[in-house]
Motif scaffolding. Structure first.
Motif, short mmCIF file in Angstrom:
data_model
loop_
_atom_site.label_atom_id
_atom_site.label_comp_id
_atom_site.label_asym_id
_atom_site.label_seq_id
_atom_site.Cartn_x
_atom_site.Cartn_y
_atom_site.Cartn_z
N LEU A 51 31.15 76.14 40.93
CA LEU A 51 30.23 76.25 39.79
C LEU A 51 30.93 75.79 38.51
CD1 LEU A 51 27.50 77.15 38.64
CD2 LEU A 51 28.45 79.47 38.41
N GLY A 52 32.19 76.18 38.35
CA GLY A 52 32.97 75.74 37.18
C GLY A 52 33.10 74.23 37.15
N ALA A 53 33.35 73.63 38.32
CA ALA A 53 33.47 72.17 38.40
C ALA A 53 32.16 71.50 38.02
CB ALA A 53 33.89 71.76 39.80
N VAL A 54 31.04 72.07 38.48
CA VAL A 54 29.72 71.53 38.15
C VAL A 54 29.48 71.58 36.64
CG1 VAL A 54 27.23 71.98 38.33
CG2 VAL A 54 28.64 71.97 40.38
N MET A 55 29.79 72.72 36.04
CA MET A 55 29.58 72.90 34.59
C MET A 55 30.45 71.93 33.78
SD MET A 55 27.22 75.08 34.41
CE MET A 55 27.24 75.30 32.63
N ILE A 56 31.70 71.75 34.21
CA ILE A 56 32.59 70.82 33.50
C ILE A 56 32.05 69.40 33.55
CG2 ILE A 56 34.88 69.73 33.60
CD1 ILE A 56 35.96 72.49 34.51
N CYS A 57 31.59 68.98 34.74
CA CYS A 57 31.04 67.62 34.89
C CYS A 57 29.83 67.42 33.98
CB CYS A 57 30.64 67.37 36.35
SG CYS A 57 32.03 67.17 37.47
#
Length: 270
Positions: free
Chosen positions: A109-115
Motif C-alpha cells: 500500500l505504501g508503494a502504491v501511495m508513493i507511485c
C-alpha cells in the motif's frame, strides 16, 4: 505437546524396531534428514506421513503427539490435551501469518501511495504510475492467500493467478497501449496456467510418496510445453520456432528427467 519429547520417543521406537534413520526414511519415502530433524526436536512429522509412521513404529497418533506410551486409563485425557495443543499451535501460526500478511499489505500500500503521489506531483495526473500500481495489486491478489493461510493457501494463490492473469494483461496492454501484451501474453498465460495445473495434479497424485518420479514427469512435460510456447510465439510474432538454445534446453530437460526417473527406480527397488 513437546517436540523434543516427541523426537526422543520416535528415536526410541525406531531403535526398538532395529531400524536406522535411513531405513525409516525409505519406508516413508522421505529423506533421512527429515527423520533426524524429528528426533532432534527441530520439527514434527507432517500429517501426510503421521499415520504411516505410527503404523511402522507400532504406536498410536496420540502416543506420538504425547511423546510416550499411554495406558488406557489416561488415553482420553491425553487425547484432549493433544487436541488443545494442536489447536493452540494452529492459532499461533494463524496469528503469525496474519501479522506477516498485514505487514506485506502495508508495504505494498505504501508503494502504491508513493507511485501515485510522485506521478501526480510530476505530471499533474495519473500516467506511468498505473503500471506499477496495477502490477502491485496483481501481486497482492496472488500472494495474499498463501501468506495468510500458509500451505493451505498455496492452491488459492494458484487459483488467483489462474483467474487474474489474463485480466491483468488486458489492463496492462491498455495502459501502455501495446496490443501484443494482451494478444500474445494472454495465449501464453493460458498455456502456462494449464501446464501449472498439470504439474499440481502430478505432484498431488505421485509426489507425496515418489517425489523423484513426479519431478521426472515434470521435466518431461516441460519439453512439449516449451515447443508449444515457441510455436505460438512463432505464429504470432513471425520468429523462428526453434533455435540452438531451445534444442539445448530440451536436451537438458530430457537428461534431468532421465536422471530423476532412474533415481526413483533405484530408490524404489533398493
Amino acid at each position: 505437546m513437546n517436540q523434543t519429547k516427541t523426537g526422543t520417543f520416535i528415536s526410541e521406537c525406531r531403535k526398538e524396531k532395529r531400524m536406522t534413520q535411513a531405513q525409516l526414511a525409505e519406508k516413508l519415502n522421505i529423506t533421512d534428514r527429515a527423520v533426524s530433524k524429528w528426533e532432534t526436536g527441530k520439527s514434527m512429522p507432517d500429517s501426510s506421513v503421521m499415520l504411516e509412521l505410527c503404523e511402522i513404529l507400532g504406536i498410536t497418533v496420540n502416543e506420538l503427539l504425547s511423546g510416550e506410551r499411554i495406558d488406557m486409563e489416561s488415553y482420553e485425557k491425553k487425547a484432549d490435551e493433544n487436541l488443545i495443543a494442536l489447536k493452540r499451535k494452529d492459532e499461533n501460526h494463524m496469528a503469525k501469518n496474519v501479522v506477516i500478511a498485514a505487514l506485506f499489505s502495508a508495504v505494498l500500500l505504501g508503494a502504491v501511495m508513493i507511485c501515485i503521489i510522485c506521478n501526480i506531483a510530476v505530471s499533474g495526473h495519473l500516467t506511468w504510475s498505473l503500471i506499477p500500481v496495477s502490477s502491485i495489486v496483481f501481486a497482492w491478489v496472488i500472494l495474499f492467500p498463501g501468506l495468510i493461510l500458509g500451505r493451505r493457501g498455496i492452491i488459492l494463490s494458484y487459483v488467483s493467478w489462474s483467474i487474474f492473469t489474463v485480466p491483468y494483461l488486458f489492463l496492462l496492454g491498455n495502459i501502455i497501449k501495446v496490443r501484443e501484451v494482451y494478444s500474445v501474453g494472454a495465449v501464453i498465460a493460458v498455456v502456462s496456467i494449464i501446464f501449472l495445473w498439470i504439474l499440481v495434479a502430478v505432484f498431488k497424485q505421485i509426489g507425496k510418496k515418489r517425489k523423484l518420479a513426479a519431478l521426472g514427469i515434470a521435466f518431461l512435460s516441460a519439453i512439449p510445453f516449451m515447443f508449444i510456447v515457441n510455436g505460438i510465439l512463432s505464429k504470432m510474432t513471425e520468429e523462428p520456432v526453434l533455435d540452438v538454445w531451445d534444442m539445448l534446453s530440451a536436451f537438458l530437460l530430457l537428461i534431468l528427467a532421465f536422471v530423476s526417473l532412474i533415481c526413483d527406480y533405484a530408490k524404489k527397488n533398493r
